[in-house]
Structure formats: C-alpha cells, structure tokens
Design a protein around this motif. Sequence first.
Motif, short mmCIF file in Angstrom:
data_model
loop_
_atom_site.label_atom_id
_atom_site.label_comp_id
_atom_site.label_asym_id
_atom_site.label_seq_id
_atom_site.Cartn_x
_atom_site.Cartn_y
_atom_site.Cartn_z
N PHE A 44 40.20 -29.19 -8.78
CA PHE A 44 41.39 -28.34 -8.81
C PHE A 44 41.48 -27.43 -7.59
O PHE A 44 42.44 -26.67 -7.47
N ASP A 45 40.49 -27.51 -6.70
CA ASP A 45 40.53 -26.66 -5.50
C ASP A 45 41.83 -26.87 -4.75
O ASP A 45 42.25 -28.00 -4.49
N GLY A 46 42.47 -25.81 -4.42
CA GLY A 46 43.70 -25.87 -3.65
C GLY A 46 44.96 -25.95 -4.47
O GLY A 46 46.04 -25.58 -3.99
N LEU A 47 44.87 -26.40 -5.70
CA LEU A 47 46.07 -26.55 -6.51
C LEU A 47 46.67 -25.21 -6.91
O LEU A 47 47.88 -25.04 -6.92
N VAL A 48 45.82 -24.26 -7.25
CA VAL A 48 46.31 -22.96 -7.71
C VAL A 48 46.99 -22.20 -6.58
O VAL A 48 48.05 -21.61 -6.76
N THR A 49 46.39 -22.22 -5.41
CA THR A 49 46.88 -21.40 -4.30
C THR A 49 47.90 -22.11 -3.41
O THR A 49 48.55 -21.45 -2.60
N ALA A 50 48.04 -23.41 -3.56
CA ALA A 50 48.91 -24.18 -2.65
C ALA A 50 50.35 -23.70 -2.66
O ALA A 50 51.02 -23.73 -1.62
N LEU A 51 50.83 -23.27 -3.79
CA LEU A 51 52.24 -22.89 -3.89
C LEU A 51 52.47 -21.39 -3.76
O LEU A 51 53.60 -20.93 -3.89
N LEU A 52 51.40 -20.65 -3.50
CA LEU A 52 51.52 -19.19 -3.40
C LEU A 52 51.63 -18.75 -1.95
O LEU A 52 50.84 -19.17 -1.11
N GLU A 53 52.59 -17.88 -1.67
CA GLU A 53 52.65 -17.25 -0.36
C GLU A 53 51.60 -16.15 -0.31
O GLU A 53 51.14 -15.68 -1.35
#
Length: 161
Positions: A44-53
């Motif tokens: 799940f690395d990157g999935l949480v933060t990918a859409l956050l500015e």
Amino acid sequence: MRFLYDPLTNAHALAFGRIIAAWNSLENVIDCAIEAHLDLPMQFDGLVTALLEYPKKRDLFRVLAEASGSDKLFAPHVIEIERLNKTRNKVAHGVWVEGRKPGSIKPAGVKARGKIQVLGNEHNEEEWDADKLNRAARDMVVEAEALENLLRDLGLDVHLT
C-alpha cells in the motif's frame, strides 16, 4: 522590470532544478513518515499519499505524529519543512525579475492571500543569487536525511521509493 528569462542565468536554472529535485526527496520522506505511522502493508506504500497535495500531507503528518505521542520530536522538522516549502513554492510557481545586485533575481507578482501585495517592485525585497538557491536545495536534502534518520531512530519502517 524585466521578467523571466531575461535575468535568469544557467546557474539560476540549475539551482531551480536542484530545489525541485530536493523538494521531491523531502516530500517522499514525508510520505514515508505518514505511511510508517499508519503501519500499512508495503503493497500500500504510496497509495495513501499519492492523491494528497503537500498541505494535506503536512496536516495528516501532524495529526499522526500527535496521535503517536511523537509530535514534540517532529515539531522542529515541521517548522523547517514549512520554511523550505515557501522557497519551493517561489521557485515552482513564481515569476522572477532582475534583482538590484548583479546576478540576483527575486520573485514578482501579486500575493492575494489576506492583504493584496505586489511583489518584485520594492528595493527591500529578498533577492536570490545562484549560491543562495543552491543552499536552499542543500537545506532540503539535509532536512530529508534528518527526518529519515528520526523515523528510523523511532523504529518506524521507512520504505523510500
């Protein structure tokens, strides 16, 4: 007032590139800090933060640090990252004009948050030469390394991409 590209030298342009690359590294460590606090499986690395500015990442990082009781350890880093983000925003989003000192440039434009402010016309505004821009990039790299080391010292699992 002469606008970009007139006053921009190759040294300035290279320093701008260093700032953008260094900020990317620093933001990657912030992403890792968020993911480490959430303790998600590696897939799940990157999935949480990918859409956050960045502002949302900053806020989420603060909340997670506070929830984990480590907010006082992270507080100096958050302050430094905010300072560095102001420089990054000037470089990434700014229009630059010639400064008063030889080889210097400064951001220009209109700042409309709160009180309207016109930038780039006054003699007392901050000016940047290539060395100062390169120091800012170096500060970003140093902060990324310091934050990464703190995460590891706290036993948080850091998966830098």
